[in-house]
Design a protein around this motif. Sequence first.
Motif, PDB file in Angstrom:
ATOM      1  N   ARG A  18      25.518   8.107  30.192  1.00  0.00           N
ATOM      2  CA  ARG A  18      24.428   8.580  31.056  1.00  0.00           C
ATOM      3  C   ARG A  18      24.883   9.566  32.116  1.00  0.00           C
ATOM      4  NH1 ARG A  18      20.962   3.015  31.825  1.00  0.00           N
ATOM      5  NH2 ARG A  18      20.086   3.008  29.726  1.00  0.00           N
ATOM      6  N   ILE A  19      26.110  10.016  32.053  1.00  0.00           N
ATOM      7  CA  ILE A  19      26.588  11.004  33.020  1.00  0.00           C
ATOM      8  C   ILE A  19      26.582  12.378  32.348  1.00  0.00           C
ATOM      9  CG2 ILE A  19      29.030  10.658  32.481  1.00  0.00           C
ATOM     10  CD1 ILE A  19      29.558  11.016  35.517  1.00  0.00           C
ATOM     11  N   GLU A  20      26.019  13.344  33.024  1.00  0.00           N
ATOM     12  CA  GLU A  20      25.971  14.707  32.490  1.00  0.00           C
ATOM     13  C   GLU A  20      27.401  15.230  32.341  1.00  0.00           C
ATOM     14  OE1 GLU A  20      23.331  16.573  31.563  1.00  0.00           O
ATOM     15  OE2 GLU A  20      21.985  14.885  31.997  1.00  0.00           O
ATOM     16  N   ALA A  21      27.658  15.948  31.270  1.00  0.00           N
ATOM     17  CA  ALA A  21      29.006  16.472  31.025  1.00  0.00           C
ATOM     18  C   ALA A  21      29.484  17.340  32.192  1.00  0.00           C
ATOM     19  CB  ALA A  21      29.035  17.261  29.725  1.00  0.00           C
TER      20      ALA A  21
ATOM     21  N   PHE B  54      44.951  13.083  32.302  1.00  0.00           N
ATOM     22  CA  PHE B  54      45.883  14.198  32.296  1.00  0.00           C
ATOM     23  C   PHE B  54      45.762  14.892  30.939  1.00  0.00           C
ATOM     24  CE2 PHE B  54      47.911  10.236  31.126  1.00  0.00           C
ATOM     25  CZ  PHE B  54      48.476  10.525  29.890  1.00  0.00           C
ATOM     26  N   PRO B  55      46.212  16.145  30.827  1.00  0.00           N
ATOM     27  CA  PRO B  55      46.112  16.846  29.548  1.00  0.00           C
ATOM     28  C   PRO B  55      46.800  16.051  28.432  1.00  0.00           C
ATOM     29  CG  PRO B  55      46.705  18.379  31.285  1.00  0.00           C
ATOM     30  CD  PRO B  55      46.780  16.992  31.879  1.00  0.00           C
ATOM     31  N   GLY B  56      46.094  15.888  27.324  1.00  0.00           N
ATOM     32  CA  GLY B  56      46.655  15.189  26.186  1.00  0.00           C
ATOM     33  C   GLY B  56      46.490  13.680  26.203  1.00  0.00           C
ATOM     34  N   ILE B  57      45.784  13.126  27.198  1.00  0.00           N
ATOM     35  CA  ILE B  57      45.594  11.683  27.261  1.00  0.00           C
ATOM     36  C   ILE B  57      44.810  11.217  26.030  1.00  0.00           C
ATOM     37  CG2 ILE B  57      43.442  11.771  28.594  1.00  0.00           C
ATOM     38  CD1 ILE B  57      44.461   9.269  30.132  1.00  0.00           C
ATOM     39  N   SER B  58      45.189  10.071  25.501  1.00  0.00           N
ATOM     40  CA  SER B  58      44.482   9.523  24.345  1.00  0.00           C
ATOM     41  C   SER B  58      43.290   8.699  24.822  1.00  0.00           C
ATOM     42  CB  SER B  58      45.414   8.642  23.512  1.00  0.00           C
ATOM     43  OG  SER B  58      45.701   7.444  24.215  1.00  0.00           O
ATOM     44  N   ALA B  59      42.378   8.423  23.906  1.00  0.00           N
ATOM     45  CA  ALA B  59      41.224   7.592  24.245  1.00  0.00           C
ATOM     46  C   ALA B  59      41.691   6.214  24.719  1.00  0.00           C
ATOM     47  CB  ALA B  59      40.294   7.464  23.046  1.00  0.00           C
ATOM     48  N   ALA B  60      42.673   5.640  24.039  1.00  0.00           N
ATOM     49  CA  ALA B  60      43.168   4.308  24.417  1.00  0.00           C
ATOM     50  C   ALA B  60      43.766   4.319  25.821  1.00  0.00           C
ATOM     51  CB  ALA B  60      44.198   3.817  23.407  1.00  0.00           C
TER      52      ALA B  60
ATOM     53  N   CYS C  34      43.069   6.383  28.220  1.00  0.00           N
ATOM     54  CA  CYS C  34      41.969   6.620  29.151  1.00  0.00           C
ATOM     55  C   CYS C  34      41.206   5.328  29.412  1.00  0.00           C
ATOM     56  CB  CYS C  34      41.049   7.698  28.582  1.00  0.00           C
ATOM     57  SG  CYS C  34      39.680   8.139  29.659  1.00  0.00           S
ATOM     58  N   PHE C  35      40.818   4.624  28.340  1.00  0.00           N
ATOM     59  CA  PHE C  35      40.086   3.367  28.497  1.00  0.00           C
ATOM     60  C   PHE C  35      40.915   2.334  29.257  1.00  0.00           C
ATOM     61  CE2 PHE C  35      37.644   4.630  24.479  1.00  0.00           C
ATOM     62  CZ  PHE C  35      36.542   5.055  25.201  1.00  0.00           C
ATOM     63  N   ASN C  36      42.236   2.341  29.045  1.00  0.00           N
ATOM     64  CA  ASN C  36      43.109   1.384  29.738  1.00  0.00           C
ATOM     65  C   ASN C  36      43.142   1.604  31.241  1.00  0.00           C
ATOM     66  OD1 ASN C  36      43.784  -0.077  27.473  1.00  0.00           O
ATOM     67  ND2 ASN C  36      45.630   1.126  27.057  1.00  0.00           N
ATOM     68  N   THR C  37      42.742   2.794  31.699  1.00  0.00           N
ATOM     69  CA  THR C  37      42.672   3.056  33.136  1.00  0.00           C
ATOM     70  C   THR C  37      41.296   2.742  33.700  1.00  0.00           C
ATOM     71  OG1 THR C  37      42.033   5.375  32.902  1.00  0.00           O
ATOM     72  CG2 THR C  37      44.395   4.903  32.981  1.00  0.00           C
ATOM     73  N   GLY C  38      40.369   2.279  32.813  1.00  0.00           N
ATOM     74  CA  GLY C  38      39.014   1.961  33.265  1.00  0.00           C
ATOM     75  C   GLY C  38      38.099   3.160  33.265  1.00  0.00           C
ATOM     76  N   CYS C  39      38.477   4.205  32.519  1.00  0.00           N
ATOM     77  CA  CYS C  39      37.691   5.433  32.491  1.00  0.00           C
ATOM     78  C   CYS C  39      37.017   5.615  31.134  1.00  0.00           C
ATOM     79  CB  CYS C  39      38.588   6.623  32.810  1.00  0.00           C
ATOM     80  SG  CYS C  39      39.157   6.591  34.534  1.00  0.00           S
ATOM     81  N   CYS C  40      36.162   6.623  31.059  1.00  0.00           N
ATOM     82  CA  CYS C  40      35.426   6.973  29.843  1.00  0.00           C
ATOM     83  C   CYS C  40      36.175   8.070  29.101  1.00  0.00           C
ATOM     84  CB  CYS C  40      34.043   7.514  30.210  1.00  0.00           C
ATOM     85  SG  CYS C  40      33.040   6.400  31.206  1.00  0.00           S
ATOM     86  N   PHE C  41      35.988   8.130  27.788  1.00  0.00           N
ATOM     87  CA  PHE C  41      36.594   9.188  26.988  1.00  0.00           C
ATOM     88  C   PHE C  41      35.563   9.716  26.006  1.00  0.00           C
ATOM     89  CE2 PHE C  41      38.964  11.121  23.561  1.00  0.00           C
ATOM     90  CZ  PHE C  41      39.996  11.777  24.216  1.00  0.00           C
ATOM     91  N   ASP C  42      35.387  11.044  26.006  1.00  0.00           N
ATOM     92  CA  ASP C  42      34.465  11.694  25.079  1.00  0.00           C
ATOM     93  C   ASP C  42      34.965  13.111  24.869  1.00  0.00           C
ATOM     94  OD1 ASP C  42      32.425  12.822  23.617  1.00  0.00           O
ATOM     95  OD2 ASP C  42      30.864  12.445  25.099  1.00  0.00           O
ATOM     96  N   SER C  43      35.463  13.389  23.678  1.00  0.00           N
ATOM     97  CA  SER C  43      36.045  14.703  23.380  1.00  0.00           C
ATOM     98  C   SER C  43      35.066  15.628  22.659  1.00  0.00           C
ATOM     99  CB  SER C  43      37.313  14.524  22.541  1.00  0.00           C
ATOM    100  OG  SER C  43      37.000  13.872  21.320  1.00  0.00           O
ATOM    101  N   ARG C  44      33.796  15.274  22.604  1.00  0.00           N
ATOM    102  CA  ARG C  44      32.817  16.077  21.870  1.00  0.00           C
ATOM    103  C   ARG C  44      32.349  17.320  22.616  1.00  0.00           C
ATOM    104  NH1 ARG C  44      28.617  11.447  20.786  1.00  0.00           N
ATOM    105  NH2 ARG C  44      29.280  11.087  22.922  1.00  0.00           N
TER     106      ARG C  44
END
Length: 129
Positions: A33-36, A44-50, A52-62
Motif C-alpha cells: 500500500r505504499i506508493e513506489a 544497500f545495493p545488491g541486497i537480496s529479498a531474504a 531485506c526481510f530479515n531487517t524487517g523491511c519490504c522488498f519489491d524489485s518490479r
Amino acid sequence: MGPRGIQLLAVLLALGLCAPAGAQKPSACQCSRIEASHRKNCGFPGISAAECFNTGCCFDSRVPNVPWCFHPLPKQELEQCVMEVAARKNCGYPGISPQECASRNCCFSDTIRNVPWCFFPILNQDCHY
C-alpha cells in the motif's frame, strides 16, 4: 571479536544496515500500500529479498529506479487500517479518544502529528505482494 570486527560492526550500525533484534517480516499490506515514489531505502545495493526481510523491511524489485528494499508502512492493529498518511480520511475531530474513534468503526493512530488520528479504514481492498 577483534578490533577489526568491532570497527565493521560500528560502521554497519552507523549505516543502519544491521537488523534490529527480533525484526519481523512486514505484512503484505504494509508493503503493497505504499506508493513506489514514496519508498524510503532500507538496504544497500545488491541486497537480496531474504536479507531485506530479515531487517524487517519490504522488498519489491518490479519497479525500476526506486528502492527495492524499503521501509514498510507502520503496523496497525487491523490490516484495513494500514495506509499511507496521505490516504487517511478523517473520521473524528481534534482530541477524539481511541474509544470514541473505535465506536465509529474507525482506525486510530496518534503516532504522527498534524494528520487525522481517527480515520476511515480501507474497505474491500486486498493486499497483494
